[in-house]
Enzyme design. Sequence first.
Site, mmCIF file in Angstrom:
data_model
loop_
_atom_site.group_PDB
_atom_site.id
_atom_site.type_symbol
_atom_site.label_atom_id
_atom_site.label_comp_id
_atom_site.label_asym_id
_atom_site.label_seq_id
_atom_site.Cartn_x
_atom_site.Cartn_y
_atom_site.Cartn_z
ATOM 1 N N ARG A 47 15.479 14.415 7.471
ATOM 2 C CA ARG A 47 16.576 15.382 7.413
ATOM 3 C C ARG A 47 16.142 16.699 8.066
ATOM 4 O O ARG A 47 16.927 17.369 8.730
ATOM 5 C CB ARG A 47 17.024 15.630 5.963
ATOM 6 C CG ARG A 47 18.322 16.452 5.911
ATOM 7 C CD ARG A 47 18.779 16.693 4.488
ATOM 8 N NE ARG A 47 17.812 17.505 3.783
ATOM 9 C CZ ARG A 47 17.331 17.232 2.575
ATOM 10 N NH1 ARG A 47 17.743 16.169 1.905
ATOM 11 N NH2 ARG A 47 16.443 18.016 2.017
ATOM 12 N N TYR A 106 36.623 30.691 19.491
ATOM 13 C CA TYR A 106 36.899 29.302 19.152
ATOM 14 C C TYR A 106 37.649 29.243 17.814
ATOM 15 O O TYR A 106 37.194 29.774 16.808
ATOM 16 C CB TYR A 106 35.573 28.532 19.080
ATOM 17 C CG TYR A 106 35.749 27.095 18.713
ATOM 18 C CD1 TYR A 106 36.356 26.204 19.586
ATOM 19 C CD2 TYR A 106 35.329 26.621 17.485
ATOM 20 C CE1 TYR A 106 36.528 24.883 19.240
ATOM 21 C CE2 TYR A 106 35.492 25.290 17.134
ATOM 22 C CZ TYR A 106 36.103 24.431 18.018
ATOM 23 O OH TYR A 106 36.282 23.120 17.669
ATOM 24 N N ASP A 159 27.920 32.501 21.082
ATOM 25 C CA ASP A 159 28.418 31.148 21.354
ATOM 26 C C ASP A 159 28.540 31.029 22.872
ATOM 27 O O ASP A 159 29.445 31.592 23.485
ATOM 28 C CB ASP A 159 29.766 30.938 20.656
ATOM 29 C CG ASP A 159 30.333 29.530 20.883
ATOM 30 O OD1 ASP A 159 29.879 28.847 21.829
ATOM 31 O OD2 ASP A 159 31.233 29.135 20.121
ATOM 32 N N LYS A 161 30.127 19.505 24.200
ATOM 33 C CA LYS A 161 30.854 19.881 25.405
ATOM 34 C C LYS A 161 29.983 19.626 26.639
ATOM 35 O O LYS A 161 29.617 18.514 26.891
ATOM 36 C CB LYS A 161 31.322 21.328 25.278
ATOM 37 C CG LYS A 161 31.972 21.643 23.909
ATOM 38 C CD LYS A 161 33.250 20.863 23.657
ATOM 39 C CE LYS A 161 33.764 20.979 22.227
ATOM 40 N NZ LYS A 161 33.961 22.304 21.731
HETATM 41 C C1 LIG Z 1 33.859 22.881 20.531
HETATM 42 C C2 LIG Z 1 33.392 24.253 20.328
HETATM 43 C C3 LIG Z 1 32.777 24.630 19.133
HETATM 44 C C4 LIG Z 1 32.577 23.666 17.987
HETATM 45 O O1 LIG Z 1 31.747 22.597 18.332
HETATM 46 P P1 LIG Z 1 31.853 21.128 17.663
HETATM 47 O O2 LIG Z 1 30.726 20.409 18.305
HETATM 48 O O3 LIG Z 1 33.211 20.593 18.001
HETATM 49 O O4 LIG Z 1 31.691 21.314 16.198
HETATM 50 C C5 LIG Z 1 32.349 25.940 19.020
HETATM 51 N N1 LIG Z 1 32.517 26.836 20.011
HETATM 52 C C6 LIG Z 1 33.115 26.499 21.177
HETATM 53 C C7 LIG Z 1 33.280 27.536 22.238
HETATM 54 C C8 LIG Z 1 33.582 25.209 21.363
HETATM 55 O O5 LIG Z 1 34.188 24.886 22.516
#
Ligand SMILES: *Cc1c(COP(=O)(O)O)cnc(C)c1O
Length: 383
Positions: free
Chosen positions: A54, A106, A179, A204
């Site tokens: 984990r 987001y 982010d 992504k």
């Molecule tokens: C998709 C996304 C997230 C969240 O990611 P997940 O892998 O879907 O949990 C956070 N920030 C941005 C900019 C995103 O495009």
Amino acid sequence: MAHKKYGYSPKTALAQALGKIDQETQGVVLPIHVATTYIRGKDNSYPSGNIYSRADNPTYKPVEALLCELEQGHEALLFGSGMAAATAVFLALSPGDHVLAPKVMYWSLRNWLLNFATSWGLKIELIDMTDIDAVKRHLQPGRTKLVWLETPGNPLWTISDIAAISTLAHEAGAQVAVDSTCATPLLTQPLALGADVVMHSCTKYLNGHSDVIAGALIGARDDAYWQRIRTVRAQGGAVPGPHDAAQLLRGMRTLHLRVRESCNTAMFLARQLEQHPAIAEVLYPGLKSFSGHEIACQQMQGGFGGMLSVRVAGGEAAAIHVAAHTRLWKRATSLGGVESLIEHRASVEGPGSPCPADLLRLSVGIEDQDELLADLLQAMPEQ
Ligand SMILES: *Cc1c(COP(=O)(O)O)cnc(C)c1O
């Protein structure tokens, strides 16, 4: 630019996944480790350094090492999703701490901050992160513990100035987390610009094939805050499975090719659509007409990303018409995959969203650019 630890460029680091081979078999691809637990030595120690998977799975290590190299950080941690990675940054704070975050960000994370994080005791303030004076006004020295940035910010692709905001935040005693999902580690280097933590949704661009959910954090240094983030992951257990981690590493090996193609096509589409009478506005950091273009030129290298949004002149109904009539562009949420996606974003975000009702969000894949353009044009309503 050759990076300091590995000695080769990001391209080479990605293509070779840092060049590691499997010592035991001499395989050019590293094995997937499925064991959940590890043998303790007779001397009561753990000779491999692994105890329980984990907190430590050897399959994560090459992925984390590559992310750490790309972002030039101290350490990278994989998580079971981008949201698990992002929320760990907030859960490592303490109830009562003040946090600044952008109004344009987001949507699911914004929801979590306003609904969960506030009830857990964080003081969340959403501000206009493109306005440096607003950042100055809202920072509370000693009380603000974190400034959260997302640049380019979903779904308007607003650009915030990581270097300027980091300087202000640090003066006030706050850490900065970015982010950087849409910028990818190739187009922006938040740690080099002064940020303390970088977050990616690996779902992504990093994985790039719409078949793995995963996230990551990369820390600039090993301080008490980073240790708390590590503990949130190890104890909360928001980790990916080893098969997903291995598949992510395979996806990452072509990141540079996919990002370059998506950036070029996004720029092409932005310029073409800007001139189309059915389009009221194109939101893309690479356009001179875009309000964040100058800062984007300073803090992004090699392209402005594969994400753009268009505001359709005919309003919401016309926007939904376009999304309904594309053939190549797939109607789906998410972004950063090899296939291009189109989404009427306001339908997803719902009430309270800063997203205009006439907006379509485009995630540009790696298909032929002329075919992508032609498909959008044939989907436009009659003028
Ligand atoms: C998709 C996304 C997230 C969240 O990611 P997940 O892998 O879907 O949990 C956070 N920030 C941005 C900019 C995103 O495009």
